[in-house]
Design a protein around this motif. Structure first.
Motif, PDB file in Angstrom:
ATOM      1  N   GLY A 146     -26.714  23.031 -41.841  1.00  0.00           N
ATOM      2  CA  GLY A 146     -26.936  24.447 -41.552  1.00  0.00           C
ATOM      3  C   GLY A 146     -27.947  25.077 -42.482  1.00  0.00           C
ATOM      4  O   GLY A 146     -28.771  25.905 -42.072  1.00  0.00           O
ATOM      5  N   LEU A 147     -27.897  24.695 -43.732  1.00  0.00           N
ATOM      6  CA  LEU A 147     -28.857  25.192 -44.718  1.00  0.00           C
ATOM      7  C   LEU A 147     -30.279  24.832 -44.313  1.00  0.00           C
ATOM      8  O   LEU A 147     -31.190  25.673 -44.359  1.00  0.00           O
ATOM      9  CB  LEU A 147     -28.517  24.607 -46.091  1.00  0.00           C
ATOM     10  CG  LEU A 147     -29.435  24.962 -47.265  1.00  0.00           C
ATOM     11  CD1 LEU A 147     -29.441  26.456 -47.515  1.00  0.00           C
ATOM     12  CD2 LEU A 147     -28.987  24.209 -48.516  1.00  0.00           C
ATOM     13  N   GLU A 148     -30.480  23.601 -43.893  1.00  0.00           N
ATOM     14  CA  GLU A 148     -31.801  23.175 -43.440  1.00  0.00           C
ATOM     15  C   GLU A 148     -32.219  23.949 -42.189  1.00  0.00           C
ATOM     16  O   GLU A 148     -33.385  24.309 -42.023  1.00  0.00           O
ATOM     17  CB  GLU A 148     -31.782  21.672 -43.148  1.00  0.00           C
ATOM     18  CG  GLU A 148     -33.060  21.117 -42.506  1.00  0.00           C
ATOM     19  CD  GLU A 148     -34.278  21.206 -43.390  1.00  0.00           C
ATOM     20  OE1 GLU A 148     -35.404  21.097 -42.847  1.00  0.00           O
ATOM     21  OE2 GLU A 148     -34.136  21.388 -44.620  1.00  0.00           O
ATOM     22  N   GLY A 149     -31.262  24.213 -41.307  1.00  0.00           N
ATOM     23  CA  GLY A 149     -31.574  24.966 -40.097  1.00  0.00           C
ATOM     24  C   GLY A 149     -32.106  26.349 -40.405  1.00  0.00           C
ATOM     25  O   GLY A 149     -33.085  26.809 -39.799  1.00  0.00           O
ATOM     26  N   LEU A 150     -31.469  27.045 -41.337  1.00  0.00           N
ATOM     27  CA  LEU A 150     -31.926  28.387 -41.698  1.00  0.00           C
ATOM     28  C   LEU A 150     -33.269  28.352 -42.416  1.00  0.00           C
ATOM     29  O   LEU A 150     -34.089  29.262 -42.262  1.00  0.00           O
ATOM     30  CB  LEU A 150     -30.881  29.070 -42.573  1.00  0.00           C
ATOM     31  CG  LEU A 150     -29.557  29.427 -41.890  1.00  0.00           C
ATOM     32  CD1 LEU A 150     -28.606  30.073 -42.879  1.00  0.00           C
ATOM     33  CD2 LEU A 150     -29.786  30.353 -40.697  1.00  0.00           C
ATOM     34  N   LYS A 151     -33.495  27.293 -43.181  1.00  0.00           N
ATOM     35  CA  LYS A 151     -34.757  27.202 -43.928  1.00  0.00           C
ATOM     36  C   LYS A 151     -35.926  26.773 -43.045  1.00  0.00           C
ATOM     37  O   LYS A 151     -37.025  27.334 -43.147  1.00  0.00           O
ATOM     38  CB  LYS A 151     -34.610  26.203 -45.082  1.00  0.00           C
ATOM     39  CG  LYS A 151     -33.807  26.709 -46.264  1.00  0.00           C
ATOM     40  CD  LYS A 151     -33.792  25.663 -47.375  1.00  0.00           C
ATOM     41  CE  LYS A 151     -33.160  26.205 -48.640  1.00  0.00           C
ATOM     42  NZ  LYS A 151     -33.168  25.179 -49.733  1.00  0.00           N
ATOM     43  N   ASN A 152     -35.678  25.797 -42.169  1.00  0.00           N
ATOM     44  CA  ASN A 152     -36.806  25.174 -41.455  1.00  0.00           C
ATOM     45  C   ASN A 152     -36.518  24.900 -39.981  1.00  0.00           C
ATOM     46  O   ASN A 152     -37.070  23.952 -39.415  1.00  0.00           O
ATOM     47  CB  ASN A 152     -37.167  23.837 -42.140  1.00  0.00           C
ATOM     48  CG  ASN A 152     -37.551  24.011 -43.595  1.00  0.00           C
ATOM     49  OD1 ASN A 152     -38.476  24.733 -43.923  1.00  0.00           O
ATOM     50  ND2 ASN A 152     -36.809  23.343 -44.473  1.00  0.00           N
ATOM     51  N   GLY A 153     -35.676  25.713 -39.362  1.00  0.00           N
ATOM     52  CA  GLY A 153     -35.300  25.425 -37.978  1.00  0.00           C
ATOM     53  C   GLY A 153     -35.717  26.450 -36.952  1.00  0.00           C
ATOM     54  O   GLY A 153     -35.324  26.376 -35.791  1.00  0.00           O
ATOM     55  N   ARG A 154     -36.536  27.408 -37.348  1.00  0.00           N
ATOM     56  CA  ARG A 154     -36.861  28.502 -36.436  1.00  0.00           C
ATOM     57  C   ARG A 154     -37.650  28.050 -35.199  1.00  0.00           C
ATOM     58  O   ARG A 154     -37.437  28.551 -34.102  1.00  0.00           O
ATOM     59  CB  ARG A 154     -37.650  29.579 -37.164  1.00  0.00           C
ATOM     60  CG  ARG A 154     -36.947  30.219 -38.337  1.00  0.00           C
ATOM     61  CD  ARG A 154     -35.649  30.872 -37.945  1.00  0.00           C
ATOM     62  NE  ARG A 154     -35.816  31.784 -36.820  1.00  0.00           N
ATOM     63  CZ  ARG A 154     -34.824  32.247 -36.085  1.00  0.00           C
ATOM     64  NH1 ARG A 154     -33.590  31.883 -36.345  1.00  0.00           N
ATOM     65  NH2 ARG A 154     -35.063  33.084 -35.099  1.00  0.00           N
TER      66      ARG A 154
END
Length: 388
Positions: A278-286
């Motif tokens: 989830g952390l990766e999604g918020l950082k680089n998942g847009r």
């Protein structure tokens, strides 16, 4: 009655099984079924998110996190809420990472309800709201929206059911199963009622990323609502992470800290590797979120047009990935339509009454499946109607 049955609590014995699961079970035993019943993205979780979870395992991050979740994740959630929805939360004390948004809803009700407190539930709605209110000792008060209003709740409907025991309102926008989204002006009218009657509002915003025609407004961003909104969200829909079971709740400190007590005893913490994903999604998942949104919008336009052309009147949903057409013109009930369609044409849909009495006369069709599958499903449904 068996001896085992007598051990069950009365409120558990009274609970009805999910109306969605019954049709999933029927479809599971058939070959060649096209399912428009599943409420989850047909996209696979993006590789960079999966890789982040794998890396966390490889690096040995297999211990519990803080009960409220990784601080870095809560900080990213706070930044996400501020940037996307213009609402500010303290990651230290006002955000909890949960096991899906469903757990957040559960512990929210358990934290705020005293026995007999009433919660107004706007129907049609997600199947778990009323049972969770009941299990928390509260009393669900159902308010039925109308297809003539595109299933949007009217302020007068809320006023009509208010009593001295009313504690909260349960909202979901965009809505499951109708796809209806409330705009800022409509939310402001609900906010005025909540402030005037000193009510909490549980705002299920799990589909906030999947809106198609106008900007999304979070209820908590409305003046006077941050201090009385329990904002429920997660990664399942917008980030295609249903199986990861990762959600979060944002609310004033008093409420989140009360919820955290329940979370500590019942769950401990959400999955560590899921939190890193989830952390990766918020950082680089847009970019991946936007790709899904565009695809769903195309599918929505197709399925709504197709349903209307075959005589199943369907409003244009503003968000989520559900169409909710009326099947009243066929003369069949929702369950009859769904069962006969499955038997005759092997298309699985969910009867509208699974989402409350106001859903009767409708079916829920998820367009979270490929356009090719949707095209074939529409052909089969049209043929089914022609053969009635």
């Amino acid at each position: 009655m068996s001896q085992t049955t007598t051990y069950l609590a009365e409120h558990v014995k009274a609970l009805k099984p999910s109306g969605i699961r019954r049709f999933f079970d029927l479809a599971a035993g058939m070959k060649g079924v096209i399912s428009l019943g599943v409420g989850e993205p047909d996209f696979v979780t993006s590789w960079n998110l999966r890789e982040a979870a794998i890396t966390s395992l490889e690096q040995g991050y297999t211990s519990y996190t803080a009960n409220a979740g990784l601080m870095e994740l809560r900080e990213e959630i706070a930044g996400y809420m501020q940037k996307q929805f213009s609402v500010s939360y303290d990651p230290e004390s006002e955000i909890i990472v949960t096991v899906g948004a469903s757990q957040a809803i559960d512990i929210a009700f358990r934290a705020i309800l005293n026995p007999g407190d009433e919660v107004i539930i706007v129907e049609p709605c997600f199947v778990s709201y009323a049972p969770l209110v009941t299990m928390a000792g509260g009393v669900p008060i159902h308010v039925q929206t109308l297809k003539e209003n595109d299933f949007k709740i009217l302020p007068s409907q809320l006023e009509e059911v208010m009593t001295e025991r009313t504690k909260a309102i349960m909202l979901c926008s965009p809505n499951n199963p109708t796809g209806t989204m409330l705009n800022k002006a409509e939310l402001e009218k609900i906010a005025e009622i909540a402030v005037r009657h000193d009510l909490l509002v549980l705002s299920d915003e799990i589909y906030a990323e999947l809106v198609y025609d106008e900007p999304y407004t979070s209820l908590a961003s409305i003046e006077g609502m941050r201090e009385r909104t329990i904002l429920l969200n997660g990664f399942s829909k917008g980030f295609a992470m249903t199986g990861w079971r990762l959600g979060f709740v944002c609310a004033p400190e008093e409420i989140t800290q009360g919820m955290l007590k329940i979370h500590q005893y019942a769950i401990m913490c959400a999955s560590t590797m899921a939190q890193y994903a989830g952390l990766e999604g918020l950082k680089n998942g847009r970019e991946n979120v936007e790709e899904m949104r565009k695809s769903y919008r195309q599918r929505r336009n197709f399925i709504v047009q197709s349903l209307n052309e075959m005589g199943l009147t369907c409003h244009n949903p503003g968000g989520a990935f559900y169409a909710f057409p009326s099947i009243e013109s066929t003369g069949l009930s929702s369950e009859e339509f769904a069962e006969e369609l499955l038997k005759a044409e092997k298309v699985a849909v969910v009867p509208g009454n699974a989402f409350g009495e106001s859903g009767e006369g409708h079916i829920r069709c998820s367009y979270a499946t490929s356009l090719t599958q949707l095209q074939e499903a529409m052909k089969r449904i049209r043929r089914f109607i022609d053969n009635l």
